[in-house]
Structures are given as structure tokens and as C-alpha cells.
Design a protein around this motif. Structure first.
Motif, mmCIF file in Angstrom:
data_model
loop_
_atom_site.group_PDB
_atom_site.id
_atom_site.type_symbol
_atom_site.label_atom_id
_atom_site.label_comp_id
_atom_site.label_asym_id
_atom_site.label_seq_id
_atom_site.Cartn_x
_atom_site.Cartn_y
_atom_site.Cartn_z
ATOM 1 N N UNK A 81 29.200 57.277 -52.085
ATOM 2 C CA UNK A 81 30.239 58.030 -51.379
ATOM 3 C C UNK A 81 31.272 57.076 -50.758
ATOM 4 N N UNK A 82 32.482 57.646 -50.526
ATOM 5 C CA UNK A 82 33.568 56.838 -49.962
ATOM 6 C C UNK A 82 33.176 56.244 -48.616
ATOM 7 N N UNK A 83 32.514 57.046 -47.783
ATOM 8 C CA UNK A 83 32.098 56.561 -46.464
ATOM 9 C C UNK A 83 31.158 55.360 -46.599
ATOM 10 N N UNK A 84 30.256 55.435 -47.574
ATOM 11 C CA UNK A 84 29.334 54.320 -47.801
ATOM 12 C C UNK A 84 30.073 53.087 -48.323
ATOM 13 N N UNK A 85 31.093 53.332 -49.147
ATOM 14 C CA UNK A 85 31.870 52.211 -49.666
ATOM 15 C C UNK A 85 32.604 51.484 -48.547
ATOM 16 N N UNK A 86 33.198 52.253 -47.624
ATOM 17 C CA UNK A 86 33.905 51.636 -46.498
ATOM 18 C C UNK A 86 32.932 50.826 -45.648
ATOM 19 N N UNK A 87 31.738 51.379 -45.415
ATOM 20 C CA UNK A 87 30.728 50.651 -44.646
ATOM 21 C C UNK A 87 30.329 49.364 -45.375
ATOM 22 N N UNK A 88 30.172 49.470 -46.699
ATOM 23 C CA UNK A 88 29.773 48.295 -47.477
ATOM 24 C C UNK A 88 30.860 47.227 -47.443
ATOM 25 N N UNK A 89 32.130 47.666 -47.517
ATOM 26 C CA UNK A 89 33.245 46.708 -47.452
ATOM 27 C C UNK A 89 33.214 45.962 -46.119
ATOM 28 N N UNK A 90 33.072 46.723 -45.028
ATOM 29 C CA UNK A 90 33.065 46.100 -43.695
ATOM 30 C C UNK A 90 31.859 45.182 -43.544
ATOM 31 N N UNK A 91 30.694 45.648 -44.028
ATOM 32 C CA UNK A 91 29.472 44.839 -43.935
ATOM 33 C C UNK A 91 29.623 43.536 -44.710
ATOM 34 N N UNK A 92 30.207 43.633 -45.915
ATOM 35 C CA UNK A 92 30.387 42.443 -46.746
ATOM 36 C C UNK A 92 31.477 41.529 -46.194
ATOM 37 N N UNK A 93 32.489 42.133 -45.550
ATOM 38 C CA UNK A 93 33.660 41.348 -45.170
ATOM 39 C C UNK A 93 33.477 40.569 -43.870
ATOM 40 N N UNK A 94 32.594 41.035 -42.983
ATOM 41 C CA UNK A 94 32.436 40.348 -41.691
ATOM 42 C C UNK A 94 32.082 38.871 -41.873
ATOM 43 N N UNK A 95 31.103 38.522 -42.717
ATOM 44 C CA UNK A 95 30.835 37.094 -42.921
ATOM 45 C C UNK A 95 32.033 36.372 -43.542
ATOM 46 N N UNK A 96 32.785 37.070 -44.411
ATOM 47 C CA UNK A 96 33.954 36.458 -45.036
ATOM 48 C C UNK A 96 34.990 36.065 -43.987
ATOM 49 N N UNK A 97 35.115 36.871 -42.914
ATOM 50 C CA UNK A 97 36.082 36.548 -41.862
ATOM 51 C C UNK A 97 35.788 35.162 -41.312
ATOM 52 N N UNK A 98 34.536 34.960 -40.953
ATOM 53 C CA UNK A 98 34.134 33.706 -40.320
ATOM 54 C C UNK A 98 34.208 32.557 -41.326
ATOM 55 N N UNK A 99 33.678 32.783 -42.535
ATOM 56 C CA UNK A 99 33.588 31.703 -43.512
ATOM 57 C C UNK A 99 34.971 31.284 -44.004
ATOM 58 N N UNK A 100 35.815 32.261 -44.348
ATOM 59 C CA UNK A 100 37.145 31.937 -44.845
ATOM 60 C C UNK A 100 38.027 31.349 -43.744
ATOM 61 N N UNK A 101 37.693 31.668 -42.499
ATOM 62 C CA UNK A 101 38.472 31.120 -41.383
ATOM 63 C C UNK A 101 37.980 29.745 -40.969
ATOM 64 N N UNK A 102 37.031 29.192 -41.717
ATOM 65 C CA UNK A 102 36.427 27.916 -41.341
ATOM 66 C C UNK A 102 37.450 26.841 -41.038
ATOM 67 N N UNK A 103 38.352 26.572 -41.979
ATOM 68 C CA UNK A 103 39.360 25.527 -41.776
ATOM 69 C C UNK A 103 40.307 25.913 -40.655
ATOM 70 N N UNK A 104 40.685 27.202 -40.591
ATOM 71 C CA UNK A 104 41.579 27.672 -39.515
ATOM 72 C C UNK A 104 40.928 27.506 -38.146
#
Length: 549
Positions: A243-266
Motif C-alpha cells: 500500500x501507498x502508506x506502507x511505501x511512504x513509511x518504507x521510504x522514510x525508514x530507508x532514508x533516515x540512515x541515508x541522511x546521516x551517511x550522505x551528510x558525512x562529508x558535510x
């Protein structure tokens, strides 16, 4: 050869071809946009005149905050989308991929609005005590508003392994940005020569103009491929349970670590921005002008140039994430190991000679872009070597994300940030402008060790197989470095090394010598065969009339 061995070999070659092709496109887009982003410095600093160093420091402070805000605004969603799209495409659920893209758009647009609002109305709290930084931060808020949906589209197309639109959009984005900022700076400094802060503000606002150009390119690419994506969705699995709601949750769940990791150099750059001035102020003996000048040398001047080299690693990272995610989705252990090894060798092959080459021509490059400055040249030469651990972090972190090792990667990054904070004060006190670079280089090297150790524990990397090409890359890069350095020292005896035009004419043969020496050795002794495959390497040798050893 048995049938199962033939299938494995074919799969490995196909993965290597995809990584090479994707990396080639992303490298082309990234390197051309980075070069454009460096070349503008020559007229920009010329028109700013006596204000150029202070303008560089102001620009760097605004952009560091912008980079962090942009990472939060996109919430790591482009990389998460790329990974998830590749995952669902790998199991033939193409319709889920398309719904994922639409859901990601909603999330990213909301995040963009929130972060842009914070930058517009909270700039005074982020300016590090410098009122000139406030309008710069506010001008960048508009880019933060529109870049998230643009980045989502990039990530979606990369999930299909379509790298060309992303590469072209990067170039157009930079082209629009540079044209606007140069035009604005020229008119402001010609009409009102003392209004350098306004010139910097318009130069940073150019990020918004560039984003509009990229949106046009990506929108056209998406529409051109829409029919093909619909056909894939029609013949693929029709899983309505997601479902769309589950997809949005999955995106947010997957993206939180990406925020920190991709911001490493920044994150490391922000540590420099908010600590460097305070450390030197506590030491005493430095005026605010002197601190800004030193800060500009490593945070803007050197950064703009060595980030060209790191952009090569960023291009490989963008290619690695969807390929690794697809292999993980298919539970293909052999493919994952092969792609890690191929990715590491490709990184070494590109980054090590590029970094050493930059170090060898540091004096000429710095003089062309900023005019001769002994301290600036020394910092750039040192920063060129530090680009290697920064680049390896970019590629290694991307591979960890592709393998869904996000928690482990966040732990590694936390260790690196802690080490950076411990080293920052003593190294800045003893080394001034080189201190932050060394602190970052050491911390990143520790993170890289932890990443490689993790890969080896899970996949038992074949370091014996990788040893020969790795040693060849190191040896040929050092030979190339020595040859170029000697040539540059010789050129300095013939022409004035301090003049911008003479430095440019000395730089050209230096670059040619570097490419010729490394290229010849790599082809002659079959290093290229290991990286690109024997077929491509043999073709290069025939065209260049080089006999293999």
C-alpha cells in the motif's frame, strides 16, 4: 567450462559492464559539472578583486549550511528511491516502483518546504556570528525548495540504471548556475564595486536557477521513457498488497540512515566551520580577517579543486547503490562480492592517479584559479592526498547502503565523527589550515578500514586476486607523480611560475605527461584488462599501437 560456471561468468561480466557504463555516464556528468563549477572561479575572483578571499570564505560558510539543509530536505530519499526501485525491479514488481516514486515525491516536497522555511527565517541563528552570512543562507533556501523533487527523479531513473539523464542534468544544472552567477557578479561589481556581499548572495541564489535547468532535462527524460515503464509494469507482477502508506513509511525508514551517511562529508565541513574560528580566536594573535583568509584557503579554495577528484567517487557511488540493491534482492552472494571487488578496483584505478596527479600540478592549478599563493598551494597539495580517503568513504558508504547495512554504517560514521572532534583542536592549533584536513583524513581512514573489514567478514573478499592490480595502480601512479613533478619543476625554470597565464601553459603539458605515463603503463602491463576487460583493453592497445608485456 561447465554451464553453471558460464552463467556465473556471464553474470559477473554483465555486472562489471553495467558498473563501467553507469560509472562512465555519471563520471562524465559529475566531472564536467565540477570542472564548470571550478572554472567560474577565475573570472569570479577577478571581478571581486580585493574582496575575493573574504567572498570565498562567505560563500563557503553559506554553502556548508546549504549542503546540510539539502541533505535533510531530500532526506536521503533519492538514494533510498534508487535502491528500492532497483530492489522491486529486480523482483519484477515494476508497478510498485512507480508508486514508490510518486510517494517519494510527496515526502520530499514536504521536507523541502520545511527546510526552506527554516533557512529563510532562521538564518540569523545559523550565521556563526557573521551578519553577512544571513542573506547568503536565505538566498539558498529557494534551491532547497525545488531540488528535492528534482533529486527524487534522478534517483528513480538511476534505479532503472538509466544514468545518462542524471549525467546530462548535472551538466545543465551547473551550466545554468554558472552563467547566472557570473552575469550577476559582473554587473554588481561593475556598477557597485563595494557591494561584494550582494555579489556573493546572487552567486548562491544561482543554485535555484541551475535546479530549474536540471528539472527540465529530467522531466523530458521521464516523459520519453514513460511508455516503456508502463509496458514493464503491465507485464510484471501485480502486487497490490504493498500500500501507498506502507511505501511512504518504507521510504522514510530507508532514508533516515541515508541522511546521516550522505551528510558525512558535510558534517565534517560544518565541524570545521563552527570550530575553526573559535579555536584560532582562543589561541589569540589572529584578526578576524586573517582567520577568514586561512579558512577560505582550505574550506573554499582547495575544496573547490579537490572536490573535482572526489566527484569521480560520487559518480561511482551513484552507480553502485542500485546494482548492489538488485543483487541483494536476488540474494546473489557471488554477484555482491564481485561488485564490491570491481567497485574497489575501479575506485583505485580512477582516484589514486587523479589525486596524485592533482598534487603534482597543485602549484599550476592553484595559480590558474586563484593566483599564486605559497600557503594555498601547500594546502591544495596536501588536500589532494586527503581526497583519497574522502572518495573511498563515498564509495564504501554507498555499497554499505546498497547492501542494507545502514545501522552498521551509521555506527562507523559516529566513530569517525568522534575521532574528528578529538583531533580537531590539537591539529588546528599545530597545523592551522591543514589541521582540519588532516583530522578529516584520519577519521575517514578509520571509517574506511571498518567498512572494508565488514565487507571481508561477510563476503570473504579475494584480496589475493586484488593485490596485483592494486599494487600496479599504486606503482604506476607514483611513477606518474614523479614524472609530472619533475616536468613541472623543469617548467618553472623556463617560465615564471607565479603568473596565471604561464601557469596555465605549464599545466597543459603536465596533464598530458600524466595521462600518457599512467595510460601507457596501464595498457602495456595489462592493468586495463583487469579493470575494463581484455576486449576493451586490446582495442585501446591496437589504436595506440602499444604492445602488451
Amino acid at each position: 567450462m561447465r554451464e553453471d560456471e558460464q552463467v556465473t561468468a556471464s553474470s559477473t561480466n554483465d555486472a562489471k559492464a553495467k558498473m563501467l557504463s553507469g560509472s562512465a555516464w555519471m563520471t562524465a556528468g559529475s566531472i564536467t559539472s565540477r570542472i564548470l563549477g571550478a572554472i567560474y572561479i577565475i573570472p569570479w575572483t577577478t571581478w571581486l578583486g580585493a574582496y575575493s578571499t573574504q567572498a570565498n570564505a562567505l560563500y563557503a560558510q553559506g554553502y556548508n549550511i546549504y549542503s546540510m539543509a539539502l541533505t535533510i530536505a531530500t532526506a536521503g530519499i533519492p538514494s533510498a528511491i534508487s535502491k528500492l526501485v532497483a530492489h522491486y525491479n529486480g523482483i519484477d514488481e515494476y508497478e510498485v516502483s512507480r508508486r514508490l516514486y510518486r510517494s517519494g515525491m510527496y515526502v520530499s516536497m514536504a521536507m523541502g518546504i520545511v527546510c526552506a522555511t527554516v533557512m529563510l527565517f532562521g538564518a540569523n541563528l545559523l550565521n556563526n556570528g557573521d551578519a553577512n552570512v544571513t542573506p547568503v543562507i536565505q538566498s539558498l533556501a529557494w534551491a532547497v525548495l525545488v531540488i528535492p523533487p528534482m533529486s527524487i527523479t534522478r534517483g528513480f531513473l538511476q534505479g532503472y540504471n538509466w544514468m545518462a539523464p542524471s549525467a546530462l542534468s548535472q551538466f545543465i544544472e551547473q551550466l545554468f548556475r554558472v552563467v547566472y552567477m557570473l552575469a550577476a557578479t559582473y554587473f554588481i561589481m561593475k556598477l557597485q564595486p563595494t557591494h561584494w556581499v550582494q555579489a556573493v548572495t546572487q552567486s548562491t541564489f544561482a543554485a535555484f536557477i541551475g535546479a530549474l535547468g536540471a528539472i527540465l532535462v529530467l522531466g523530458a527524460a521521464y516523459l520519453r521513457r514513460l511508455g516503456y515503464m508502463r509496458r514493464l509494469a503491465a507485464v510484471g507482477k501485480q502486487d497490490q498488497s504493498v500500500q501507498t502508506r506502507k511505501l511512504i513509511f518504507k521510504i522514510i525508514y530507508q532514508s533516515i540512515p541515508f541522511i546521516v551517511i550522505e551528510a558525512g562529508i558535510a558534517i565534517f565541513q560544518l565541524i570545521d566551520q563552527y570550530s575553526f574560528k573559535r579555536i584560532l580566536t582562543l589561541m589569540g594573535g589572529f584578526s578576524n580577517y586573517e582567520i577568514n583568509t586561512i579558512y577560505a584557503l582550505f574550506a573554499f579554495n582547495a575544496n573547490k579543486l579537490y572536490m573535482i577528484v572526489i566527484s569521480l567517487a560520487s559518480a561511482m557511488a551513484a552507480t553502485a547503490i542500485p546494482l548492489m540493491a538488485m543483487a541483494r534482492a536476488q540474494n546473489d552472494q557471488q554477484s555482491m562480492r564481485d561488485q564490491i571487488e570491481n567497485g574497489l578496483l575501479l575506485f583505485y584505478f580512477v582516484m589514486i592517479p587523479a589525486s596524485l596527479g592533482m598534487a603534482a600540478v597543485a602549484q599550476q592549478v592553484y595559480t590558474v584559479f586563484y593566483r599564486y599563493d605559497a600557503a594555498g598551494v601547500t594546502i591544495l597539495e596536501f588536500a589532494s592526498f586527503m581526497a583519497i580517503p574522502l572518495g573511498l568513504y563515498t564509495v564504501g558508504a554507498a555499497m554499505m547502503q546498497g547492501l542494507s547495512e545502514n545501522k552498521k554504517m551509521m555506527k562507523f560514521l559516529a566513530i569517525g565523527i568522534g575521532l574528528k572532534l578529538i583531533l580537531q583542536v590539537p591539529l588546528v592549533m599545530f597545523l592551522k589550515g591543514m589541521g582540519p584536513l588532516l583530522a578529516t583524513g584520519i577519521a575517514m581512514s578509520v571509517i574506511n578500514y571498518l567498512i572494508l573489514h565488514s565487507f571481508n567478514m561477510e563476503f570473504t573478499l579475494r584480496f589475493n586476486r586484488m593485490a596485483k592490480p592494486t599494487n600496479q595502480i599504486l606503482a604506476y601512479s607514483l611513477i606518474m607523480f614523479a614524472a609530472v613533478k619533475i616536468a613541472m619543476l623543469g617548467m618553472n625554470l623556463i617560465v615564471d611560475p607565479h603568473g596565471r597565464y604561464m601557469a596555465f601553459f605549464a599545466l597543459l603539458p603536465g596533464m598530458a605527461i600524466g595521462i600518457a605515463v599512467f595510460g601507457y603503463l596501464a595498457l602495456r602491463y595489462r592493468l586495463v584488462d583487469e579493470i575494463m576487460g581484455p576486449g576493451r583493453a586490446a582495442g585501446f592497445r591496437r589504436k595506440l599501437r602499444i604492445t602488451a608485456a
